[in-house]
Design an enzyme around this catalytic site. Structure first.
Site, short mmCIF file in Angstrom:
data_model
loop_
_atom_site.label_atom_id
_atom_site.label_comp_id
_atom_site.label_asym_id
_atom_site.label_seq_id
_atom_site.Cartn_x
_atom_site.Cartn_y
_atom_site.Cartn_z
N ASP A 13 0.73 -1.16 0.00
CA ASP A 13 -0.21 -0.08 0.04
C ASP A 13 1.06 1.32 0.10
O ASP A 13 0.51 2.33 0.39
CB ASP A 13 -1.10 -0.05 1.05
N LYS A 16 1.69 2.06 -5.15
CA LYS A 16 2.45 1.31 -6.28
C LYS A 16 1.11 1.77 -7.59
O LYS A 16 1.91 2.09 -8.71
CB LYS A 16 2.40 0.05 -6.38
N GLY A 40 -4.80 -4.33 -3.78
CA GLY A 40 -5.56 -3.37 -4.27
C GLY A 40 -4.85 -2.20 -4.20
O GLY A 40 -4.20 -1.52 -3.49
N HIS A 41 -4.93 -1.76 -5.72
CA HIS A 41 -3.99 -0.69 -6.23
C HIS A 41 -5.04 0.22 -6.71
O HIS A 41 -5.91 0.38 -7.36
CB HIS A 41 -3.27 -1.24 -7.43
N GLN A 224 1.91 -6.21 -3.24
CA GLN A 224 2.30 -6.47 -1.93
C GLN A 224 3.58 -5.42 -1.76
O GLN A 224 3.77 -4.64 -2.26
CB GLN A 224 2.54 -7.73 -1.24
P1 GDP Z 1 -0.78 0.27 -3.73
O1 GDP Z 1 -1.21 -1.07 -3.22
O2 GDP Z 1 0.61 0.27 -3.16
O3 GDP Z 1 -1.29 0.53 -4.95
O4 GDP Z 1 -1.33 1.42 -2.63
P2 GDP Z 1 -2.84 1.35 -2.31
O5 GDP Z 1 -3.83 1.99 -3.28
O6 GDP Z 1 -3.46 0.18 -1.53
O7 GDP Z 1 -2.90 2.60 -1.17
C1 GDP Z 1 -2.37 4.00 -1.50
C2 GDP Z 1 -3.50 5.13 -1.27
O8 GDP Z 1 -3.05 6.24 -1.03
C3 GDP Z 1 -4.34 4.98 -2.23
O9 GDP Z 1 -5.91 5.34 -1.44
C4 GDP Z 1 -4.03 6.24 -2.91
O10 GDP Z 1 -5.05 6.94 -3.70
C5 GDP Z 1 -3.50 7.21 -1.86
N1 GDP Z 1 -2.20 7.86 -2.40
C6 GDP Z 1 -1.43 7.48 -3.22
N2 GDP Z 1 -0.15 8.36 -3.18
C7 GDP Z 1 -0.88 9.64 -2.43
C8 GDP Z 1 -0.24 10.53 -2.26
O11 GDP Z 1 0.86 11.04 -2.56
N3 GDP Z 1 -0.69 11.46 -1.34
C9 GDP Z 1 -1.93 11.29 -0.75
N4 GDP Z 1 -2.75 11.85 0.21
N5 GDP Z 1 -2.73 10.02 -1.09
C10 GDP Z 1 -2.13 9.04 -1.72
P1 IMO Z 2 -1.14 -4.16 -2.39
O1 IMO Z 2 -0.54 -4.82 -3.78
C1 IMO Z 2 -0.80 -4.62 2.18
C2 IMO Z 2 -1.41 -8.72 3.72
C3 IMO Z 2 -2.52 -8.90 4.39
C4 IMO Z 2 -1.89 -10.01 5.44
C5 IMO Z 2 -0.79 -10.83 4.66
C6 IMO Z 2 -1.09 -12.00 4.22
O2 IMO Z 2 -2.23 -3.63 -2.20
O3 IMO Z 2 0.06 -3.67 -1.58
P2 IMO Z 2 -2.59 -12.96 2.21
O4 IMO Z 2 -4.08 -12.39 1.86
O5 IMO Z 2 -1.84 -12.36 0.99
O6 IMO Z 2 -2.37 -14.35 2.49
O7 IMO Z 2 -2.37 -11.94 3.53
O8 IMO Z 2 -0.65 -9.89 3.88
N1 IMO Z 2 -1.28 -8.11 2.36
C7 IMO Z 2 -1.32 -6.78 2.12
N2 IMO Z 2 -1.06 -5.82 2.87
N3 IMO Z 2 -0.77 -4.56 0.77
C8 IMO Z 2 -1.24 -5.55 0.04
O9 IMO Z 2 -1.29 -5.74 -1.37
C9 IMO Z 2 -1.31 -6.74 0.77
N4 IMO Z 2 -1.59 -8.19 0.20
C10 IMO Z 2 -1.55 -9.01 1.16
O10 IMO Z 2 -3.18 -7.90 5.08
O11 IMO Z 2 -1.26 -9.19 6.51
MG MG Z 3 -2.98 -1.81 -1.86
#
Ligand code: GDP
Ligand code: IMO
Ligand code: MG
Length: 430
Positions: A13, A16, A40-41, A224
């Site tokens: 998270d 990416k 979840g991206h 991840q």
């Molecule tokens: P990922 O799994 O690495 O793609 O990241 P996620 O989408 O799960 O979580 C990142 C969260 O931060 C999302 O809600 C994005 O919309 C938000 N986000 C990404 N870059 C920024 C930033 O520079 N500032 C803020 N405030 N939010 C951001």
């Molecule tokens: P993105 O790509 C954050 C965490 C889960 C749990 C552990 C194992 O959005 O960054 P699993 O279901 O994979 O067996 O769970 O890994 N986890 C993540 N945490 N971002 C993710 O993906 C994750 N994918 C798995 O919360 O702790």
């Molecule tokens: Mg994510």
């Protein structure tokens, strides 16, 4: 010609999805190489939010998107995601989305087993996403897995489902006291998924090789993060796939020399969702403020993310494990308004300083972070688009990260939107 890998440096998270969406403009193809719909991206374009779990984040830029052999794919979720994107007006068709015939298929017993197992271990639970990721990778390793090429061959598929269920139903019914699964129901359900997804399935290794030979630029989208990696993460509180950059090659069917630049995505602080060690976790008001301001809720499960200070032990581990050539600092805007910021330089373990991440969770539990304190900045930086305009204290924070990691910062993100970004050095233009 650059082929760039995007990798999470922390516990996922990091942002990416946003950075892949941004850089996909300069790529021809975007490939996911591991994980599944535990990811979840999030992408935000012109104020509209898109969340993808399986389809690579290059889809909004109209690029060829590939689901590599290293993934475990829940076909129902993929179909739902294709429909969701199409309903939002995004072009998704078998000429711009392709699935490896070697990717593994998540079956109903994987999901049931994931949840049942977590329930059975009570307070030792890992906090998985419950999507069947771990059990599907287990079956891959134990050579019972079902691949997309098997799903598309009805005779092979039917036999594999019946064979698998002899063992799975025994465990579900006798060990977990769960209802067993009817093979005929599974075969019927998955036969309809096979019909829908058949046009998308092909030999991805060959496809990518042809693209490389014709000069296409490839962007590899990690899911991840480094510390959720099955080998190098905080085992057993990890996911079940190889999340580090070297798997970008293997998980998409290419050799390691096809990877040129590796960008590590670094959240300006640290978050973690699910259980497991987190040395710089904050339990105070500052942690709550970061959680609220950063809207730190999981994009897959909606769980609150745990928040803490930036940890250089973690980041330098990621620098080494991934051969990072550049850093992307995300969510820097979230730190605005704090009086001071802390960066963890190492851990105190029984009076000794550790500057590496201990393998033993028992040792880690006795470590306390050693912090350096830097001044914060009161300004809202989310509207800033050039480095020069950033407040002096923001620049000092960034400079310190560069000094401590010895890796240059290429991109700074100051908001969730594609345009809320300061690009210092575009790796596709090097
Ligand atoms: P990922 O799994 O690495 O793609 O990241 P996620 O989408 O799960 O979580 C990142 C969260 O931060 C999302 O809600 C994005 O919309 C938000 N986000 C990404 N870059 C920024 C930033 O520079 N500032 C803020 N405030 N939010 C951001
Ligand atoms: P993105 O790509 C954050 C965490 C889960 C749990 C552990 C194992 O959005 O960054 P699993 O279901 O994979 O067996 O769970 O890994 N986890 C993540 N945490 N971002 C993710 O993906 C994750 N994918 C798995 O919360 O702790
Ligand atoms: Mg994510």
């Amino acid at each position: 010609m650059s082929n760039i890998v995007i990798i999470g440096t922390q516990w996922g998270d990091e942002g990416k999805g946003k950075i892949v969406d941004l850089l996909a403009e300069y790529a021809d193809t975007v490939v996911r190489f591991q994980g599944g719909n535990n990811a979840g991206h999030t992408m935000v374009v012109n104020g509209e939010q898109f969340i993808s779990h399986l389809v690579p984040s290059g889809i909004l830029q109209g690029k060829t998107c590939i689901i590599g052999n290293g993934l475990v794919v829940d076909p129902a979720v993929l179909i739902e995601e294709i429909d969701y994107l199409q309903n939002k007006g995004v072009q998704v068709h078998h000429d711009n989305l392709k699935i490896s015939e070697r990717a593994h298929v998540i079956m109903p017993w994987h999901k049931q087993m994931d949840v049942a197992r977590e329930n059975a271990i009570g307070d030792k639970k890992i906090g998985t996403t419950g999507r069947g990721i771990g059990p599907c990778y287990e079956d891959k390793a134990s050579r019972r897995g079902i691949r997309f090429s098997d799903l598309l061959d009805s005779d092979v598929f039917e036999e594999m489902v019946r064979e698998n269920l002899k063992e799975k139903n025994f465990i579900l019914e006798n060990f977990h006291s769960e209802p067993g699964i009817n093979p005929d129901d599974v075969i019927r359900e998955y036969t309809s998924y096979a019909a829908r997804l058949k046009p998308y399935v092909e030999n991805i290794s060959e496809t990518l090789d042809r693209q490389l030979k014709s000069g296409s630029r490839i962007l590899f989208e990690g899911a991840q993060g480094t510390h959720l990696d099955i080998d190098h993460g905080t085992y057993p509180f990890v996911t079940s796939s190889i999340c580090v950059s070297s798997n970008a090659a293997s998980g998409s069917g290419l050799g390691p020399r096809s990877l040129t630049d590796i960008l590590g995505i670094v959240k300006a602080y640290t978050t973690r969702v699910g259980a497991g060690p987190f040395p710089t976790e904050l339990f105070d008001d500052i942690g709550n403020r970061i959680q609220k301001k950063g809207a730190e809720f999981g994009a897959t499960t909606g769980r609150k993310r745990r928040c803490g200070w930036l940890d250089m032990v973690i980041l330098n581990n990621a620098v080494r494990l991934n051969s990072l050539t550049g850093l992307v600092i995300t969510k820097l805007d979230v730190l605005g308004g704090l009086d001071e910021l802390k960066i963890c330089l190492g851990y105190d373990y029984n009076g000794n300083k550790l500057d590496y991440f201990p393998t033993s969770l028992k040792v880690l539990a006795q470590c306390t972070p050693i912090y350096e304190t830097l001044p914060g900045w009161p300004e809202d930086i989310s509207g800033i688009r050039t480095y020069d305009e950033l407040p002096a204290n923001t620049k000092s924070y960034l400079k310190r990260i560069e000094e401590l990691s010895a890796v240059p910062i290429d991109i700074i993100s100051v908001g969730p939107g594609r345009d809320e970004t300061i690009v210092l050095n575009n790796p596709f233009k090097r």
